[in-house]
Design an enzyme around this catalytic site. Structure first.
Site, PDB file in Angstrom:
ATOM      1  N   HIS A 167      33.595  42.246  49.268  1.00 14.47           N
ATOM      2  CA  HIS A 167      34.972  42.015  48.947  1.00 14.47           C
ATOM      3  C   HIS A 167      35.785  43.461  48.962  1.00 14.47           C
ATOM      4  O   HIS A 167      35.092  44.270  49.108  1.00 14.47           O
ATOM      5  CB  HIS A 167      34.797  41.392  47.474  1.00 14.47           C
ATOM      6  CG  HIS A 167      34.530  40.035  47.427  1.00 14.47           C
ATOM      7  ND1 HIS A 167      35.055  39.340  46.532  1.00 14.47           N
ATOM      8  CD2 HIS A 167      33.815  39.200  48.166  1.00 14.47           C
ATOM      9  CE1 HIS A 167      34.656  38.024  46.579  1.00 14.47           C
ATOM     10  NE2 HIS A 167      33.786  37.964  47.521  1.00 14.47           N
TER      11      HIS A 167
ATOM     12  N   GLU B 178      37.604  44.905  46.795  1.00 12.27           N
ATOM     13  CA  GLU B 178      37.518  45.734  45.663  1.00 12.27           C
ATOM     14  C   GLU B 178      36.047  46.351  45.641  1.00 12.27           C
ATOM     15  O   GLU B 178      35.991  47.488  45.331  1.00 12.27           O
ATOM     16  CB  GLU B 178      37.645  44.883  44.344  1.00 12.27           C
ATOM     17  CG  GLU B 178      38.624  44.088  44.265  1.00 12.27           C
ATOM     18  CD  GLU B 178      38.633  42.571  44.776  1.00 12.27           C
ATOM     19  OE1 GLU B 178      37.953  42.442  46.024  1.00 12.27           O
ATOM     20  OE2 GLU B 178      39.092  41.819  44.245  1.00 12.27           O
TER      21      GLU B 178
ATOM     22  N   CYS C 242      37.871  38.314  41.671  1.00 10.16           N
ATOM     23  CA  CYS C 242      36.942  37.268  41.121  1.00 10.16           C
ATOM     24  C   CYS C 242      36.126  37.947  40.055  1.00 10.16           C
ATOM     25  O   CYS C 242      36.056  39.029  39.612  1.00 10.16           O
ATOM     26  CB  CYS C 242      35.990  36.723  42.224  1.00 10.16           C
ATOM     27  SG  CYS C 242      34.529  38.141  42.788  1.00 10.16           S
TER      28      CYS C 242
ATOM     29  N   CYS D 245      33.861  40.985  40.884  1.00  5.61           N
ATOM     30  CA  CYS D 245      34.488  42.141  41.292  1.00  5.61           C
ATOM     31  C   CYS D 245      35.016  42.727  39.799  1.00  5.61           C
ATOM     32  O   CYS D 245      35.092  44.008  39.450  1.00  5.61           O
ATOM     33  CB  CYS D 245      35.791  42.094  42.168  1.00  5.61           C
ATOM     34  SG  CYS D 245      35.214  41.892  43.706  1.00  5.61           S
TER      35      CYS D 245
END
Lengths: 159, 159
Positions: free
Chosen positions: A65, A67, A95, A98
């Site tokens: 992801h 992040e 999410c 993260c």
């Protein structure tokens, strides 16, 4: 009732919009690479110390992801493990994974754009963030969300 | 009440203990490298397809947990993104970040050793796992926990 320490104060300088635009630029890179268009930057004392965009397709790794990329890059830039005086700007609400990573990073502040109604971490009825982390949502939400909507509309047309 | 789909059936073949011993071997590598001693392996149809141990000090990255290493390695081995017919064996109950990662991986089964009373994901009063993921805790819990206790006792002696 919110479990999160949402920031109340006004953003008088417009700095949050400024940095969110830069996170959006990262998201657009994801879009251009046919990745779900989410982008992130980490800022420390007005400087960008980490960037990232979603790379799940390219890396064939569902945990890649935006992040996670930005966190790792920022920690490497600082040469330290924690992001104590840093802000994460991310175009879509993070999410659970993260949010959990931000806990370990002890990041000071998270600013996100559009809500993620399905898998956003604030859907969990318990605080997943570090006690010191301040949260702000809804910065350039429409623009951040629109990029996602356009991406998925295009995908449906391809089928 | 538990939000988790804990496995009820007996482990007649002793396979879980066998694989947990291999995860413990990974944890011992972390111990020998002065890392918090947590180890993980991912098993698919009886074969180890990913291994990992905690590398937070070595990589200067607080997100470099054993599970994250093992997940990425396993996905690379399979050449696919999901770990649908796989089991994660990890010596200590995963944290929120790693539970969140397992969601994206859609892993079939998680078997852990000792509970993590402070940051274990089952402390969160909501299910963080993928609906298909079956959970089993307490496999070789004493041995898995003892390695952690020894590590932190040694650390305190150093101070």
């Amino acid at each position: 009732m919110s479990y999160y320490n949402f920031e109340e104060k006004e953003n008088l300088t417009g700095a949050d919009e400024h940095f969110m635009k830069l996170a959006l630029n990262e998201a657009k890179k994801a879009f251009d690479n046919d990745e779900i268009p989410i982008g992130a930057i980490v800022v420390c004392q007005g400087k960008i110390i980490g960037r990232g965009y979603n790379l799940t397709e390219q890396l064939n790794d569902v945990t890649a992801h935006a992040e996670m990329q930005a966190f790792t890059a920022a920690a490497q830039t600082l040469g330290g493990k924690y992001l104590k005086d840093c802000t994460l700007y991310v175009t879509i609400e993070p999410c659970v994974m993260c949010a959990g990573a931000s806990f370990w990073m002890q990041i000071s502040r998270i600013v996100y754009g559009a809500n993620e109604e399905k898998r956003g971490f604030t859907r969990i009825n318990q605080n997943l963030l570090h006690p010191k982390t301040v949260l702000k949502g809804g910065v350039l939400a429409e623009e951040c969300g629109r990029l996602m909507t356009t991406f998925f509309q295009n995908k449906r047309k391809e089928i």
